[in-house]
Motif scaffolding. Structure first.
Motif, PDB file in Angstrom:
ATOM      1  N   VAL A  63     -25.175  43.387 -39.405  1.00 36.01           N
ATOM      2  CA  VAL A  63     -26.022  43.001 -40.717  1.00 36.01           C
ATOM      3  C   VAL A  63     -27.575  43.447 -39.915  1.00 36.01           C
ATOM      4  O   VAL A  63     -28.295  43.161 -40.798  1.00 36.01           O
ATOM      5  N   LEU A  64     -27.878  43.709 -38.622  1.00 32.30           N
ATOM      6  CA  LEU A  64     -28.716  43.204 -37.954  1.00 32.30           C
ATOM      7  C   LEU A  64     -29.614  44.366 -38.773  1.00 32.30           C
ATOM      8  O   LEU A  64     -31.049  44.352 -38.987  1.00 32.30           O
ATOM      9  N   LYS A  65     -28.603  45.952 -38.507  1.00 30.78           N
ATOM     10  CA  LYS A  65     -29.134  47.261 -39.247  1.00 30.78           C
ATOM     11  C   LYS A  65     -29.759  46.847 -40.447  1.00 30.78           C
ATOM     12  O   LYS A  65     -30.890  47.240 -41.188  1.00 30.78           O
ATOM     13  N   ALA A  66     -28.890  46.466 -41.767  1.00 22.55           N
ATOM     14  CA  ALA A  66     -29.419  45.913 -42.398  1.00 22.55           C
ATOM     15  C   ALA A  66     -30.845  45.005 -43.026  1.00 22.55           C
ATOM     16  O   ALA A  66     -31.475  45.931 -43.610  1.00 22.55           O
ATOM     17  N   LEU A  67     -31.058  43.809 -41.763  1.00 21.33           N
ATOM     18  CA  LEU A  67     -32.210  43.820 -41.755  1.00 21.33           C
ATOM     19  C   LEU A  67     -33.338  44.152 -41.256  1.00 21.33           C
ATOM     20  O   LEU A  67     -34.155  44.398 -42.317  1.00 21.33           O
TER      21      LEU A  67
ATOM     22  N   MET B  79     -26.385  29.924 -46.592  1.00 20.45           N
ATOM     23  CA  MET B  79     -25.123  29.315 -47.347  1.00 20.45           C
ATOM     24  C   MET B  79     -24.337  27.831 -46.017  1.00 20.45           C
ATOM     25  O   MET B  79     -24.380  29.199 -45.063  1.00 20.45           O
ATOM     26  N   HIS B  80     -24.901  27.129 -46.036  1.00 23.25           N
ATOM     27  CA  HIS B  80     -23.916  26.511 -45.011  1.00 23.25           C
ATOM     28  C   HIS B  80     -22.717  25.821 -44.781  1.00 23.25           C
ATOM     29  O   HIS B  80     -22.698  25.471 -46.077  1.00 23.25           O
ATOM     30  N   GLY B  81     -22.164  25.131 -43.731  1.00 27.79           N
ATOM     31  CA  GLY B  81     -21.048  25.211 -44.094  1.00 27.79           C
ATOM     32  C   GLY B  81     -19.295  25.890 -43.355  1.00 27.79           C
ATOM     33  O   GLY B  81     -18.691  25.110 -43.782  1.00 27.79           O
ATOM     34  N   PHE B  82     -20.184  27.294 -42.888  1.00 19.68           N
ATOM     35  CA  PHE B  82     -19.286  28.018 -42.505  1.00 19.68           C
ATOM     36  C   PHE B  82     -19.609  27.783 -40.663  1.00 19.68           C
ATOM     37  O   PHE B  82     -20.154  27.660 -40.723  1.00 19.68           O
ATOM     38  N   ALA B  83     -18.111  28.271 -40.732  1.00 20.11           N
ATOM     39  CA  ALA B  83     -17.955  27.568 -39.000  1.00 20.11           C
ATOM     40  C   ALA B  83     -19.098  29.335 -38.290  1.00 20.11           C
ATOM     41  O   ALA B  83     -19.701  28.683 -37.485  1.00 20.11           O
ATOM     42  N   ASP B  84     -19.094  30.339 -38.813  1.00 21.84           N
ATOM     43  CA  ASP B  84     -20.377  31.534 -37.876  1.00 21.84           C
ATOM     44  C   ASP B  84     -21.004  31.777 -39.615  1.00 21.84           C
ATOM     45  O   ASP B  84     -20.522  31.574 -40.084  1.00 21.84           O
ATOM     46  N   VAL B  85     -21.896  32.637 -39.078  1.00 21.73           N
ATOM     47  CA  VAL B  85     -22.393  33.228 -40.119  1.00 21.73           C
ATOM     48  C   VAL B  85     -21.731  33.838 -40.890  1.00 21.73           C
ATOM     49  O   VAL B  85     -21.233  35.454 -40.199  1.00 21.73           O
ATOM     50  N   PRO B  86     -21.356  34.329 -42.027  1.00 17.54           N
ATOM     51  CA  PRO B  86     -20.711  35.281 -42.697  1.00 17.54           C
ATOM     52  C   PRO B  86     -20.921  36.453 -42.358  1.00 17.54           C
ATOM     53  O   PRO B  86     -21.244  36.797 -43.877  1.00 17.54           O
ATOM     54  N   TYR B  87     -20.939  37.053 -41.739  1.00 19.14           N
ATOM     55  CA  TYR B  87     -21.930  38.186 -41.492  1.00 19.14           C
ATOM     56  C   TYR B  87     -21.007  39.620 -42.104  1.00 19.14           C
ATOM     57  O   TYR B  87     -21.532  39.865 -43.368  1.00 19.14           O
ATOM     58  N   ARG B  88     -19.642  39.614 -42.562  1.00 19.99           N
ATOM     59  CA  ARG B  88     -18.342  40.426 -43.623  1.00 19.99           C
ATOM     60  C   ARG B  88     -18.777  40.213 -44.169  1.00 19.99           C
ATOM     61  O   ARG B  88     -18.804  41.109 -45.002  1.00 19.99           O
ATOM     62  N   GLN B  89     -19.555  39.187 -44.994  1.00 22.09           N
ATOM     63  CA  GLN B  89     -19.424  38.925 -46.280  1.00 22.09           C
ATOM     64  C   GLN B  89     -20.703  39.551 -47.007  1.00 22.09           C
ATOM     65  O   GLN B  89     -21.011  39.604 -47.897  1.00 22.09           O
ATOM     66  N   MET B  90     -21.599  39.373 -45.994  1.00 18.89           N
ATOM     67  CA  MET B  90     -23.019  40.140 -46.465  1.00 18.89           C
ATOM     68  C   MET B  90     -23.226  41.148 -46.292  1.00 18.89           C
ATOM     69  O   MET B  90     -24.085  42.199 -47.265  1.00 18.89           O
ATOM     70  N   LEU B  91     -22.678  41.348 -45.736  1.00 19.26           N
ATOM     71  CA  LEU B  91     -22.108  43.267 -45.392  1.00 19.26           C
ATOM     72  C   LEU B  91     -21.693  43.666 -47.724  1.00 19.26           C
ATOM     73  O   LEU B  91     -21.805  44.650 -47.686  1.00 19.26           O
ATOM     74  N   MET B  92     -20.431  42.966 -47.127  1.00 19.66           N
ATOM     75  CA  MET B  92     -19.660  43.353 -48.552  1.00 19.66           C
ATOM     76  C   MET B  92     -20.882  42.885 -49.751  1.00 19.66           C
ATOM     77  O   MET B  92     -21.412  44.214 -50.975  1.00 19.66           O
ATOM     78  N   ALA B  93     -21.839  41.971 -49.878  1.00 25.99           N
ATOM     79  CA  ALA B  93     -23.461  42.139 -51.384  1.00 25.99           C
ATOM     80  C   ALA B  93     -23.745  43.009 -50.743  1.00 25.99           C
ATOM     81  O   ALA B  93     -24.260  43.437 -52.051  1.00 25.99           O
TER      82      ALA B  93
END
Lengths: 578, 474
Positions: free
Chosen positions: A245-249, B297-311
Motif C-alpha cells: 500500500v505504501l508503494k501505491a501511495l 473508513m473507521h471501525g476496523f481493528a487495523d488499517v484494511p491494507y488488503r482491501q485497499m490493494l484489492m480496490a
C-alpha cells in the motif's frame, strides 16, 4: 451457528420447574455465577486468582448441569433470561446486564452445549467482554461472535440492520411470443450459418455445441496447477500488504498533475506514521520518511504547499512528544529494532528531536543504544546547528550540558556566547560541560570567561578551568594564574588542583613564567625555609610545560634535590620536555 | 476439540481420497492388479485406524457436503474433484451414507466398490443396489438411502436465506456507497454483517448465492455488481481453501473494489456509449481513489491494507499493463487477482450503461481464460469455472429436444462441468411450461452410456428480453 428464530415462538408464562422437569434453580445459580465471572473478566486480568476462581466455579456448575440436561437453551428479552418460560436471570442495571448485552444486538436465543466449559468458556467470556467495549461505528456482538466461530455456543438472532429490506421475488416469466421468437431467431441463425458453410464461405466458429468434444483439461486444474495455487495462497498470507500500500501511495504521490490527491496522501502518511510506530513498524516508518525526503529533493514533484506539508510531517515526527513516545516504545518493547534499523530511522529526524534524544543519550544505561542515540544526535545536530545553540538555553541541566558537549564535538563556534553564560550555571555538571566545550572549540571568547571559573565553588570546575586555560595556552590568564600560584588558597588545595594550576600557568605564561616557577622550586626563603614538597613538585611540572633552555636549567638544578617527591616530579618534567 | 481427538478434517480428506483412488483403480484394472491391491490396502488401513478408535466410521453425503462421523469436511482445490466424483458414485445409487463397523475385513472392499461402479437401476436405484448388496460377501459395511439429501424444502429454505442475504447486502452496498459519495461516516458494522452473511451462505449453499447473481437490475448495477463480485470472489476463495476469516477478508475487499467510483462524476460512470479520452482517463482513477477512500473508513481493528490493494489493483492485469501505472515494483496480490476475475466475469455478463449486449457467460469465461491480453490469472479463471461450470447458472441454452432452458445448478463432478442441471422454460415450440421441469444433464442412458439430454447451443437471454431470474427464483 446462526439462525433466525421462529417468529411463532413466544416465551411461555412462568412454568413451575417441577411441571417442566427442568432444573430451573440450578440454571438460575449458573447465570448468577456467569454474571460474576463476566464481571470478574471486566475487573481483573488473566492471572488474577479472583477471576480464576469465578471461572472455575462456573465450569463446575456447567459440569453439574450436564447431569440434568444435554444442552442449555434460553431465550432473552431486554432484561431477562428465560428457561422454557421460567425466569432464570434478571438485572436491573443494563450496564452490567448479560441479557441486555445479547438483546441489544438482536440475539434472542442462546444455546450452551456440553463441552463449552472445557473448550470455549474463556473464549466466550472474552467475546462478551469485548462486546461490552465496542465502539458504535465498529463491531457489534454478532460480528464478534461470528469471528470467534464458537462450536459449543450457538445463538439465534433477528437482524435489526436488515429490517425493512424487501426480498427479491421471481417475476412472471416470459410470454410464449417472446420464447417462440427466441427459438425462431436461434434456429434461423443456425440455418444461416449452415448455409454459409455449404456455400464454402469463410469458416466460422460453430454456433452449436458438441458436448462430446468437451475437454476437461481446459477447465479442470491439474495437480501441478493446484500446487501452484496452494503456494500462491501461502505467499499471500505471508505478504507485507502494508508495504504494498505504501508503494501505491508513493506512486500516486509522484503525480504533480493531481495536487489535491497529493495533499490527501500527505495527510494519510502523517496519520500512518504513529500507527506504524505503535505497532512496532519502525522500518515502515523509516521507509515513509526516506521516500518523503527523496521526493522533496526531486524537482517538480511538490509545489510550495506540498513541500511545506511534507516538511511538516518530518517536523512533527521529530517533535519532543513524538520522540518521547518513540523512546518509551523502545523501552517497553513495542518497538524492537536493531541498532542499524534504529539509526536508519533517527537519521531522518529534524532539530526538534534533539532535546529528547540528547537527554536519552545521556541517561540511558544500555551501551549499544547509547551509541546509536549519540550517533543519531550528532547527525541531526550537524544539519541543525542553530538548534544546538538554542538547546544551550534549556532549563533542563542534562540537556544543556549535553548540548554544550555536542557543540564542542561538532564545532558550533557560534555557541561561544551561550557557553560563557553556562559557565555561571547553577549546576556544576553544566559548568563542566561548558568548559569541556570551550576546550574543544578553542573559542577565545569563552577562554576569557574561564578565568573566573578558577575560583568556582566546585573543585572539579576549578581544575577543569585551569586545565582548559592551559590547553588553550591563553596567555592573558597568566596574571590570574600567577596570583593563584602564590596564593594561600592553593597551598591548602589537593595535589590535583595544585598540579592543574601550575601546569596551566606554565602553558599560558611560557618563558615569562620561568622565574616564578624556578623560585618556588629551587629558592630557599629566609631562615632556609622552602615551599612544601607538593608545591615544589607542582612547580617542577609547570616548568615541564615550558619548552625553553631556562626552564630546563631550572629543572636540572633540582635533579639532586633531597626530597624524593620533588626529584621524581623534576625527572618527570624533564622527560616531558624531551 | 481436545488434542486427543482425531483431526477429522485431515482423516476425512485422506479417507475420501483413498476411496476415490481405489474406485479409479478398479475402473481401470482387474481386481488382482497390483495397483488395485495397493489402493485397497491403503483404504483398509485408514478405515481400520478410524474404526479402532471410534468404533465405526460413517461417511455421509448431503447435497454438496461430506460428513465423517458428523464432522463436515471442508472442500478445497486438492479435493473438490475427488469428493465430487465419489459423491456422484454414491448418489447415482441413491446412497446417502456408508457406515463401516468394527471387524471390517480387507476382502470386503473390492465387492463393495465394484458394485458402486456398476450402472444404477433405473427405477428405485437404492433398492436395486441394496438387493444386490445383500448378496455380496460384505458384512461390516452398511449403506443407507439418501433421505438426508436436500429436497425441494431444503432448496427452498436455502433460496430464501440467499435472497435475504443478497437483498441485505445490496442495501448495505447502496448505503455505504451513498455515504461515501456524501463524505459521511460509514456504518462498518452493517458492512461486516453483510459480508459475514455472504460467507456463511456460500459455505452452506453456494449454488443459492450464485442464483442470486443472475438478478440483473440495471438501475442498481453498481450495488448488485459489488455484491456479485463479493460472492464470486468468496466462491473462488473457498475453492482455494481459504478459511472463514480469510474468506471474510476477501469478500470485504471485493465488496469495496469499485468504491473509488463514488468520487467520480456520475455522468462519466453512467454515460451510455463510448467515453472520450478525457472521460476514460477519469475512470481510470477509480482504483487509486478507492484505496484513498478506504483510509477514511473507521471501525476496523487495523488499517484494511488488503482491501485497499484489492480496490487499487483489480484493473492492473497480471503483467501490470493495466491501470493505475506503476513506478515501483509490484506484483498484484492473489486476492486482487481473484477480485479481477470475479469483477470481469460479472461485468462481462451484465447490461451496463455502456454495454447493452453483454456476452453469454460461457463466452466470457472462455475469453478470460484464453485471451492473455485480458491479463487475468489463468489458473484463477479455471478455478472460477470449476465453481460456475462451463455453462454458469443463468446461461440460456437450447437442448437437443429444442426446449429452451436456463442453467440452474453446476455439476460438482469436474468431468461433468459441461453437463449442468437446467430448468426447462419452454417446450420445443416455445410455449411456456405449465409445470416447472428440472433436468440433470449428467444423467446417462444405462444402455448406451450416452447423455440423455444435451445442450446444443447457448444464447444471450438479454437479446430476447428473457429474464432468467424469473425462473431461477421461482
Amino acid at each position: 451457528m446462526t439462525e433466525q428464530p421462529d417468529p411463532s415462538d413466544t416465551p411461555h408464562a412462568g412454568l413451575d420447574w417441577e411441571e417442566s422437569g427442568l432444573p430451573v434453580e440450578q440454571v438460575r445459580s449458573l447465570f448468577v455465577t456467569l454474571g460474576k465471572a463476566f464481571r470478574a473478566y471486566q475487573l481483573y486480568d488473566e492471572n488474577n486468582p479472583v477471576r480464576q476462581r469465578f471461572v472455575d466455579t462456573l465450569r463446575g456448575e456447567f459440569s453439574a448441569l450436564w447431569m440434568e440436561l444435554d444442552e442449555l437453551v434460553v431465550t432473552l428479552d431486554e432484561d431477562h433470561i428465560f428457561l422454557d418460560g421460567s425466569e432464570v436471570y434478571f438485572s436491573e442495571s443494563r450496564n452490567d446486564s448479560l441479557a441486555f448485552l445479547f438483546f441489544k444486538d438482536g440475539v434472542r436465543e442462546v444455546t450452551f452445549l456440553q463441552g463449552v466449559e472445557t473448550h470455549e468458556l474463556d473464549q466466550l467470556l472474552g467475546v462478551l467482554q469485548r462486546a461490552r467495549k465496542l465502539s458504535p461505528e465498529g463491531d457489534d456482538l454478532l460480528t464478534v461472535l461470528w469471528e470467534a466461530e464458537l462450536t459449543y455456543f450457538r445463538y439465534k438472532y433477528v437482524d435489526l440492520l436488515a429490517e425493512g429490506v424487501a426480498l427479491p421475488e421471481a417475476g412472471p416469466g416470459n410470454s410464449s411470443a417472446e420464447l417462440q421468437a427466441a427459438l425462431e431467431a436461434e434456429d434461423q441463425e443456425i440455418d444461416e450459418q449452415a448455409s454459409r458453410a455449404e456455400a464454402g464461405q469463410e469458416q466460422e466458429t460453430p454456433l452449436t455445441v458438441r458436448q462430446d468434444d468437451f475437454n476437461p483439461t481446459l477447465y479442470a486444474l491439474d495437480p501441478r496447477e493446484m500446487e501452484t495455487l496452494r503456494e500462491e495462497l501461502q505467499k499471500e498470507l505471508r505478504r507485507d500488504t502494508r508495504a504494498d500500500v505504501l508503494k501505491a501511495l508513493f506512486d500516486r504521490l509522484e503525480e504533480p498533475e493531481n495536487r489535491e490527491r497529493q495533499s490527501e496522501i500527505l495527510v494519510i502518511l502523517e496519520t500512518l506514521l504513529p500507527n506504524f510506530l505503535s505497532r512496532g513498524g519502525l522500518m515502515a516508518a523509516t521507509n515513509v520518511l526516506r521516500e518523503l525526503q527523496r521526493l522533496e529533493g526531486l524537482p517538480g514533484i511538490f509545489d510550495e504547499t506540498r513541500l511545506s506539508a511534507s516538511r511538516a510531517i518530518l517536523d512533527r515526527i521529530s517533535a519532543p512528544d513524538a520522540i518521547e513516545e518513540l523512546i518509551a516504545a523502545l523501552y517497553n518493547g513495542t518497538i524492537r529494532a536493531s541498532p542499524t534499523q534504529l539509526g536508519a530511522f533517527l537519521r531522518f529526524l529534524r532539530g526538534g528531536a534533539l532535546a529528547p534524544l540528547l537527554r536519552e543519550s545521556e541517561t540511558v544505561e544500555h551501551k549499544e543504544l547509547q551509541a546509536v542515540l549519540r550517533k543519531a544526535v550528532q547527525g541531526i545536530a550537524n544539519e541543525n546547528r542553530s538548534a544546538v545553540v538554542e538547546l544551550l538555553s534549556q532549563d533542563d541541566p542534562v540537556i544543556a550540558a549535553a548540548a554544550a558537549r555536542l557543540a564542542g564535538q561538532i564545532q558550533v563556534t557560534e555557541a561561544g556566547p551561550a557557553l560563557v553564560r553556562l559557565l555561571r550555571h547553577e549546576d556544576p555538571a553544566v559548568r563542566l560541560a561548558a568548559i569541556e566545550a570551550a576546550t574543544t572549540l578553542k573559542a577565545s571568547v569563552v577562554a576569557g570567561a574561564l578565568e573566573s571559573s578558577l575560583e568556582d565553588s566546585e573543585r572539579e570546575v576549578r581544575i577543569a578551568a585551569a586545565r582548559a586555560l592551559g590547553e588553550l595556552r591563553y596567555s592573558p590568564a597568566q596574571k590570574k594564574l600567577a596570583e593563584l600560584v602564590r596564593s594561600r588558597q592553593l597551598r591548602v588545595a589537593d595535589v590535583s588542583e595544585k598540579v592543574a594550576v601550575f601546569e596551566a600557568y606554565g602553558m599560558s605564561a611560557q618563558e615569562a613564567g620561568v622565574p616564578l616557577l624556578d623560585e618556588l622550586l629551587n629558592r630557599k626563603g629566609l631562615l632556609g625555609k622552602r615551599e612544601s614538597s607538593e608545591i615544589r613538585a607542582a612547580a617542577a611540572l609547570g616548568l615541564g610545560r615550558i619548552a625553553t633552555p631556562e626552564a630546563r636549567a631550572s629543572l636540572e638544578r633540582a635533579t639532586q634535590d633531597d626530597d624524593p617527591v620533588v626529584r621524581a616530579n623534576v625527572n618527570r618534567a624533564l622527560r616531558h620536555e624531551d | 476439540m481436545s488434542d486427543a481427538q482425531p483431526n477429522y478434517q485431515e482423516l476425512g480428506r485422506k479417507l475420501l481420497t483413498a476411496i476415490f483412488g481405489a474406485l479409479s483403480a478398479l475402473r481401470l484394472y482387474p481386481v488382482e492388479n497390483e495397483t488395485v491391491q495397493h489402493a485397497l490396502s491403503e483404504l483398509h488401513e485408514l478405515v481400520t485406524a478410524i474404526v479402532d478408535v471410534e468404533g465405526s466410521a460413517e461417511v455421509r453425503v448431503v447435497g454438496d457436503f461430506f460428513f465423517l462421523n458428523e464432522t463436515r469436511l471442508r472442500l478445497d482445490l486438492s479435493n473438490f474433484a475427488t469428493f465430487g466424483s465419489f459423491a456422484r458414485a454414491l448418489t447415482t445409487h441413491g446412497i446417502g451414507a456408508v457406515e463401516i463397523v468394527r471387524g471390517v475385513e480387507r476382502s470386503e472392499w473390492a465387492p463393495f466398490l465394484s458394485m458402486l461402479l456398476r450402472p444404477a437401476a433405473e427405477d428405485l436405484p437404492f433398492e436395486g443396489f441394496h438387493e444386490r448388496f445383500e448378496q455380496a460377501p460384505v458384512r461390516h459395511i452398511e449403506v443407507r438411502p439418501s433421505t438426508d439429501v436436500e429436497g425441494p424444502e431444503d432448496d427452498e429454505e436455502a433460496l430464501t436465506a440467499a435472497k435475504r442475504t443478497y437483498a441485505q447486502s445490496v442495501k448495505v452496498a447502496a448505503d455505504v456507497m451513498g455515504d461515501m459519495r456524501l463524505g459521511r461516516a460509514v456504518n462498518v458494522r452493517k458492512v461486516k454483517r453483510a459480508v459475514q452473511g455472504i460467507v456463511d451462505q456460500v459455505l452452506s449453499n453456494e449454488s443459492s448465492m450464485v442464483t442470486m447473481t443472475t438478478l440483473r437490475d440495471f438501475d442498481e448495477y453498481t450495488f448488485t455488481h459489488s455484491v456479485n463480485v463479493s460472492i464470486f470472489s468468496v466462491i473462488i476463495g473457498q475453492r482455494l481453501g481459504l478459511d472463514r476469516a480469510q474468506l471474510y477478508e476477501l469478500g470485504l475487499g471485493a465488496l469495496f473494489h469499485d468504491v473509488g467510483k463514488q468520487r467520480l462524476d456520475s455522468e462519466v460512470i453512467n454515460k451510455p456509449g463510448s467515453l472520450t479520452d478525457d472521460e476514460w482517463a477519469q475512470l481510470k482513477e477509480h482504483p487509486a481513489e478507492g484505496m484513498l477512500l478506504l483510509f477514511g473508513m473507521h471501525g476496523f481493528a487495523d488499517v484494511p491494507y488488503r482491501q485497499m490493494l484489492m480496490a487499487y489493483e483489480h484493473h492492473m492485469k497480471i503483467d501490470l499493463t493495466g491501470y493505475p501505472p506503476n513506478r515501483r515494483d509490484r506484483e498484484p496480490t492473489l486476492f486482487s487477482r481473484i477480485v479481477a476475475v470475479a469483477d470481469a466475469f460479472d461485468a462481462g455478463t451484465s447490461v451496463r450503461s455502456y454495454q447493452y449486449e453483454p456476452w453469454p457467460p460461457d463466452a466470457v469465461l472462455q475469453e478470460m481464460r484464453d485471451n492473455p491480453k485480458r491479463g487475468f490469472d489463468r489458473l484463477l479463471v479455471k478455478v472460477l469455472i470449476t465453481a460456475t461450470g462451463v455453462y454458469p447458472v443463468g446461461t440460456l441454452v437450447i437442448l437437443d429436444t429444442h426446449e429452451l432452458a436456463v442453467v440452474s445448478k453446476v455439476n460438482a463432478d469436474p468431468d461433468l462441468l459441461h453437463r449442468p442441471v437446467v430448468r426447462v422454460i419452454s417446450d420445443p415450440v416455445g410455449l411456456p411450461l405449465s409445470e416447472p421441469k428440472t433436468i440433470d444433464l449428467a444423467q446417462s442412458d444405462p444402455a448406451t452410456g450416452r447423455a440423455v439430454h444435451q445442450i446444443i447451443k447457448t444464447t444471450d437471454p438479454q437479446k430476447y428480453g428473457i429474464r432468467v431470474s424469473d425462473y431461477l427464483l421461482a
